[in-house]
Scaffold this motif. Structure first.
Motif, PDB file in Angstrom:
ATOM      1  N   TYR A 165      10.686  13.576   3.919  1.00 30.36           N
ATOM      2  CA  TYR A 165      11.680  13.701   2.841  1.00 30.36           C
ATOM      3  C   TYR A 165      11.072  13.208   1.520  1.00 30.36           C
ATOM      4  O   TYR A 165      11.169  13.864   0.492  1.00 30.36           O
ATOM      5  N   ILE A 166      10.452  12.040   1.571  1.00 28.87           N
ATOM      6  CA  ILE A 166       9.905  11.460   0.328  1.00 28.87           C
ATOM      7  C   ILE A 166       8.792  12.365  -0.210  1.00 28.87           C
ATOM      8  O   ILE A 166       8.688  12.602  -1.418  1.00 28.87           O
ATOM      9  N   ASN A 167       8.016  12.930   0.688  1.00 23.84           N
ATOM     10  CA  ASN A 167       6.945  13.836   0.270  1.00 23.84           C
ATOM     11  C   ASN A 167       7.520  15.077  -0.411  1.00 23.84           C
ATOM     12  O   ASN A 167       6.997  15.555  -1.423  1.00 23.84           O
ATOM     13  N   ALA A 181      -1.092   6.269   9.161  1.00 23.92           N
ATOM     14  CA  ALA A 181       0.293   6.684   9.417  1.00 23.92           C
ATOM     15  C   ALA A 181       1.249   6.171   8.345  1.00 23.92           C
ATOM     16  O   ALA A 181       1.277   4.971   8.048  1.00 23.92           O
ATOM     17  N   CYS A 182       2.044   7.075   7.791  1.00 22.59           N
ATOM     18  CA  CYS A 182       3.083   6.675   6.833  1.00 22.59           C
ATOM     19  C   CYS A 182       4.109   5.808   7.565  1.00 22.59           C
ATOM     20  O   CYS A 182       4.715   6.248   8.555  1.00 22.59           O
ATOM     21  N   PRO A 183       4.346   4.590   7.093  1.00 22.53           N
ATOM     22  CA  PRO A 183       5.272   3.696   7.806  1.00 22.53           C
ATOM     23  C   PRO A 183       6.675   4.269   7.986  1.00 22.53           C
ATOM     24  O   PRO A 183       7.374   3.944   8.948  1.00 22.53           O
ATOM     25  N   PHE A 184       7.095   5.122   7.068  1.00 23.16           N
ATOM     26  CA  PHE A 184       8.452   5.670   7.179  1.00 23.16           C
ATOM     27  C   PHE A 184       8.603   6.531   8.437  1.00 23.16           C
ATOM     28  O   PHE A 184       9.718   6.707   8.927  1.00 23.16           O
ATOM     29  N   ASN A 185       7.488   7.057   8.976  1.00 20.91           N
ATOM     30  CA  ASN A 185       7.607   7.964  10.121  1.00 20.91           C
ATOM     31  C   ASN A 185       7.941   7.224  11.413  1.00 20.91           C
ATOM     32  O   ASN A 185       8.962   7.479  12.036  1.00 20.91           O
ATOM     33  N   ARG A 198       0.835  -1.212   0.000  1.00 23.23           N
ATOM     34  CA  ARG A 198       0.000   0.000   0.000  1.00 23.23           C
ATOM     35  C   ARG A 198       0.866   1.256   0.000  1.00 23.23           C
ATOM     36  O   ARG A 198       0.355   2.354  -0.175  1.00 23.23           O
ATOM     37  N   MET A 199       2.153   1.112   0.206  1.00 24.45           N
ATOM     38  CA  MET A 199       3.048   2.283   0.192  1.00 24.45           C
ATOM     39  C   MET A 199       3.320   2.683  -1.270  1.00 24.45           C
ATOM     40  O   MET A 199       3.989   1.948  -2.003  1.00 24.45           O
ATOM     41  N   ALA A 200       2.820   3.841  -1.665  1.00 24.25           N
ATOM     42  CA  ALA A 200       2.924   4.219  -3.082  1.00 24.25           C
ATOM     43  C   ALA A 200       4.375   4.391  -3.525  1.00 24.25           C
ATOM     44  O   ALA A 200       4.724   4.046  -4.658  1.00 24.25           O
ATOM     45  N   THR A 234       6.418  12.957  -6.048  1.00 22.45           N
ATOM     46  CA  THR A 234       4.977  13.180  -6.203  1.00 22.45           C
ATOM     47  C   THR A 234       4.206  11.950  -5.722  1.00 22.45           C
ATOM     48  O   THR A 234       3.017  11.827  -5.974  1.00 22.45           O
ATOM     49  N   PHE A 235       4.889  11.028  -5.038  1.00 19.27           N
ATOM     50  CA  PHE A 235       4.276   9.744  -4.725  1.00 19.27           C
ATOM     51  C   PHE A 235       3.168   9.826  -3.670  1.00 19.27           C
ATOM     52  O   PHE A 235       2.191   9.078  -3.728  1.00 19.27           O
ATOM     53  N   CYS A 236       3.360  10.694  -2.694  1.00 17.51           N
ATOM     54  CA  CYS A 236       2.481  10.637  -1.515  1.00 17.51           C
ATOM     55  C   CYS A 236       1.026  10.958  -1.845  1.00 17.51           C
ATOM     56  O   CYS A 236       0.118  10.465  -1.162  1.00 17.51           O
ATOM     57  N   THR A 237       0.802  11.737  -2.886  1.00 16.75           N
ATOM     58  CA  THR A 237      -0.585  12.086  -3.216  1.00 16.75           C
ATOM     59  C   THR A 237      -1.397  10.849  -3.610  1.00 16.75           C
ATOM     60  O   THR A 237      -2.604  10.822  -3.437  1.00 16.75           O
ATOM     61  N   GLY A 238      -0.713   9.814  -4.127  1.00 21.49           N
ATOM     62  CA  GLY A 238      -1.448   8.611  -4.538  1.00 21.49           C
ATOM     63  C   GLY A 238      -1.337   7.483  -3.518  1.00 21.49           C
ATOM     64  O   GLY A 238      -1.485   6.320  -3.874  1.00 21.49           O
ATOM     65  N   CYS A 239      -1.083   7.815  -2.267  1.00 20.56           N
ATOM     66  CA  CYS A 239      -0.773   6.763  -1.288  1.00 20.56           C
ATOM     67  C   CYS A 239      -1.917   6.531  -0.302  1.00 20.56           C
ATOM     68  O   CYS A 239      -2.668   7.459   0.032  1.00 20.56           O
ATOM     69  N   ALA A 240      -2.013   5.301   0.169  1.00 15.87           N
ATOM     70  CA  ALA A 240      -3.009   4.962   1.190  1.00 15.87           C
ATOM     71  C   ALA A 240      -2.630   5.590   2.527  1.00 15.87           C
ATOM     72  O   ALA A 240      -3.464   5.701   3.424  1.00 15.87           O
ATOM     73  N   TYR A 241      -1.360   5.971   2.664  1.00 11.02           N
ATOM     74  CA  TYR A 241      -0.876   6.546   3.919  1.00 11.02           C
ATOM     75  C   TYR A 241      -0.672   8.051   3.757  1.00 11.02           C
ATOM     76  O   TYR A 241      -0.623   8.574   2.647  1.00 11.02           O
ATOM     77  N   ASP A 242      -0.515   8.711   4.920  1.00  7.71           N
ATOM     78  CA  ASP A 242      -0.343  10.164   4.922  1.00  7.71           C
ATOM     79  C   ASP A 242       1.044  10.490   5.480  1.00  7.71           C
ATOM     80  O   ASP A 242       1.343  10.138   6.627  1.00  7.71           O
ATOM     81  N   PRO A 243       1.884  11.180   4.694  1.00  7.46           N
ATOM     82  CA  PRO A 243       3.259  11.422   5.154  1.00  7.46           C
ATOM     83  C   PRO A 243       3.324  12.320   6.394  1.00  7.46           C
ATOM     84  O   PRO A 243       4.350  12.369   7.065  1.00  7.46           O
ATOM     85  N   LYS A 244       2.216  13.014   6.686  1.00  9.64           N
ATOM     86  CA  LYS A 244       2.252  13.933   7.841  1.00  9.64           C
ATOM     87  C   LYS A 244       1.772  13.251   9.121  1.00  9.64           C
ATOM     88  O   LYS A 244       1.730  13.861  10.186  1.00  9.64           O
TER      89      LYS A 244
HETATM   90 FE1  SF4 Z   1       5.711   6.577   0.862  1.00  7.14          FE
HETATM   91 FE2  SF4 Z   1       4.720   7.434   3.183  1.00  7.14          FE
HETATM   92 FE3  SF4 Z   1       4.522   8.965   1.022  1.00  7.14          FE
HETATM   93 FE4  SF4 Z   1       3.074   6.729   1.212  1.00  7.14          FE
HETATM   94  S1  SF4 Z   1       2.918   8.542   2.497  1.00  7.14           S
HETATM   95  S2  SF4 Z   1       4.226   7.436  -0.577  1.00  7.14           S
HETATM   96  S3  SF4 Z   1       4.480   5.390   2.296  1.00  7.14           S
HETATM   97  S4  SF4 Z   1       6.411   8.337   2.036  1.00  7.14           S
END
Ligand code: SF4
Ligand code: FAD
Ligand code: DLZ
Length: 514
Positions: free
Chosen positions: A433-435, A456-460, A350-352, A439-449
């Motif tokens: 950082y990735i956000n 919750a974005c797993p990277f956090n 699910r991580m875009a 441009t990936f986060c806009t299409g993600c099931a998770y929220d980078p913030k």
């Molecule tokens: Fe990757 Fe997190 Fe952004 Fe999703 S929200 S694209 S998991 S950095």
């Protein structure tokens, strides 16, 4: 009496200027090339990588024959094929009875070791020649490294610029007055950033035959075989180089760290597979980039940034590899033992950001540097995945991967498993950082913030868990005190919530739901 030699050319040694070819007696010597199962199986390989290597090998053998060399080429389907390089060298030596066998130093420790044992079985001398296609010999690297407390790439790179006179002015100063123009590079990608089209090559009969062979022999291989656009000859690789210099180099620096959904290549050169296989020479790549700048066709930040990757990083990682092998391969300074999650092979998550980087990998046997480092590499670092498993994955899935270049990048740069020999601080980053860089986060099931909870974005949480886990090692790192100050300010309840969230992410990673 005139001597005869058996000369070996490996799959990543496809260069007319290869030391094992130079000086060959066309009437007496034989050049051996062999497609063998062992080289396709030592890690699970991407089918495009196998097809690229085989097709480039077959084209190179044809070019050698056309130039008058005697070539013994063993195909994968050959009924007598012993399926190991040493086996094929011994078989050829038995058939041809040469006075000596000559090989250029291979790019992987395991093969070099194998050649040492071959010596005993051969019965004639085996010469292992230094690989002069690189711009820094092992001795020159050791001379630079000996006595230094830290082996930083930036210092090595300056030395290489001086030694090879690249981007240098007559008075001995670096062109433009600085060694490094990264401050002008690495811009955040603007909305709608897309890159110019890339050239691709019509597949000839040799490549079609190889694609059919790979389809037939590797039905369970990793990745997509078709479409197949790789250059497979030096002439084609040179066309790719010219295209890069003319069309893409001018913006190479600007978007070197950008990541854009649906844009696997952006302004990257895509030349690594070719230079690593020997179809291009590193010095010609640097000289062409410098010439483009001197002719006003590319800005200095772009030319310098590109040259630094080749003259600096590429030669530096090779130096690190040979200086610290074989122990380097087993280093695991951060004591990471999680198994590699299946999502690295399936691309399903699910991580875009991971999905995107893995999609590029599956489709193209390629993913650009910042995706390898800051997405798939960063995730493996934060999640504590076993470096050996991560290394074997990177070694198999990219068309440009050979251990001399892949291992230091994975173990040293991405995973910090060498305890900081290469990088003064770990390349660990949260979703923020990735956000910022993609441009990936806009299409993600998770929220980078968001750091805890369902969205919750797993990277956090994994980032903060990593920071907390390795406090003893990193809290004294001069480049990380602000990180620990932030962690300490959070308070116990928040810290506990983040660590529990990280544990939940690791569990989801293991059961395939992340
Ligand atoms: Fe990757 Fe997190 Fe952004 Fe999703 S929200 S694209 S998991 S950095
Ligand atoms: P560009 O961005 O256009 O760079 C130009 C050239 O510089 C490349 O063609 C390459 O020859 C050289 N270069 C750039 N960065 C590096 C580097 N860090 N180390 C060595 N050479 C570099 N590169 C490989 O060639 N083979 C690998 O197996 C490999 N594995 C990697 C694994 C990880 C975890 C990481 C973080 C990086 C790895 N790299 C590897 C380095 C880099 O990612 C690739 O060289 C680059 O993505 C290749 O794409 P490109 O040709 O479009 O590069
Ligand atoms: C990567 C590769 C593959 C897939 N197959 C062959 C092969 O069949 N024959 C060969 O000579 N080389 C191959 N290679 C490249 C070698 O593995 C390469 O020479 C080593 O990895 C050393 O860098």
């Amino acid at each position: 009496m005139t001597q005869t030699a058996l000369r070996i050319v490996l799959g990543d040694q496809l260069s007319a200027r290869l030391p094992a070819i130079a000086g060959a007696d066309k009437a007496r010597d034989t050049i051996l090339m062999a497609e063998v199962a062992a080289e396709t199986q030592y890690v699970r390989h991407h089918v495009k990588k196998i097809a690229f290597v085989f097709s480039a090998m077959r084209h190179f053998a044809e070019a050698l024959k056309a130039a008058g060399y005697r070539v013994r080429y063993v195909t994968l389907d050959d009924a007598l094929n012993s399926h190991s390089l040493n086996g094929e060298i011994l078989r050829a030596a038995a058939d041809l009875a040469p006075d000596r066998v000559i090989v250029t130093e291979p790019g992987e420790w395991r093969l070099k070791e194998g050649f040492e044992t071959l010596r005993l079985a051969l019965g004639v001398p085996l010469d292992i020649l230094p690989d002069t296609r690189f711009l820094c010999s092992h001795d020159a690297f050791d001379r630079w490294a000996d006595g230094r407390r830290e082996l930083r790439m930036e210092h090595f790179y300056r030395d290489m610029r001086r030694r090879h006179g690249i981007l240098m002015e007559p008075d001995g100063t670096p062109s433009g007055g600085r060694w490094n123009f990264d401050a002008d590079n690495r811009k955040t990608p603007p909305g709608g950033l897309s890159a110019p089209g890339r050239i691709s090559f019509r597949r000839d009969a040799i490549t079609e035959t190889v694609l059919d062979l790979v389809e037939r022999r590797f039905p369970d291989g990793f990745g997509r075989l078709r479409p197949f656009h790789f250059a497979v000859t030096r002439r084609q690789a040179l066309r790719e180089l010219e295209h890069f210099i003319a069309v893409l180099l001018p913006r190479f620096g600007d978007y070197q760290d950008a990541m854009v959904a649906g844009e696997p290549y952006l302004y990257h050169s895509l030349l690594s597979a070719y230079v690593n296989a020997g179809l291009l020479y590193p010095l010609e790549m640097c000289r062409k980039a410098e010439a483009a700048w001197r002719a006003g066709q590319a800005p200095l930040n772009a030319a310098e940034g590109f040259i630094r990757q080749i003259l600096g990083w590429r030669e530096y990682v090779r130096g690190i590899y040979w200086r610290f092998m074989p122990g380097y391969r087993d280093e695991n300074a951060l004591d990471a033992h999680e198994p590699l999650p299946w999502l690295y092979w399936s691309g399903q998550t699910r991580m875009a950001c991971m999905r995107e980087a893995l999609r590029h990998t599956i489709d193209h046997a390629y993913s650009h540097h910042i995706q390898r480092l800051m997405v798939t590499g960063n995730f493996a670092l934060l999640a504590g995945i076993d470096p050996r498993a991560v290394h074997e994955w990177y070694l198999g899935v990219y068309a440009d991967a050979y251990e001399w270049v892949e291992l230091p990048n994975t173990l040293g740069m991405a995973l910090h498993a060498d305890g900081g020999r290469m990088a003064s601080k770990p390349y660990a980053a949260s979703g923020n950082y990735i956000n910022r860089m993609s441009t990936f986060c806009t299409g993600c099931a998770y929220d980078p913030k968001v750091a805890t909870g369902d969205r919750a974005c797993p990277f956090n949480a994994l980032y903060w868990d990593f920071v907390a886990r390795h406090r003893d090692r990193f809290s004294r790192n001069a480049r990380m005190p602000y990180v620990y100050a932030t962690w300490d300010r959070m308070g116990k309840a928040r810290q506990t919530a983040l660590r529990q969230q990280a544990e939940a992410h690791r569990k989801a990673m293991a059961d395939g739901t992340l």
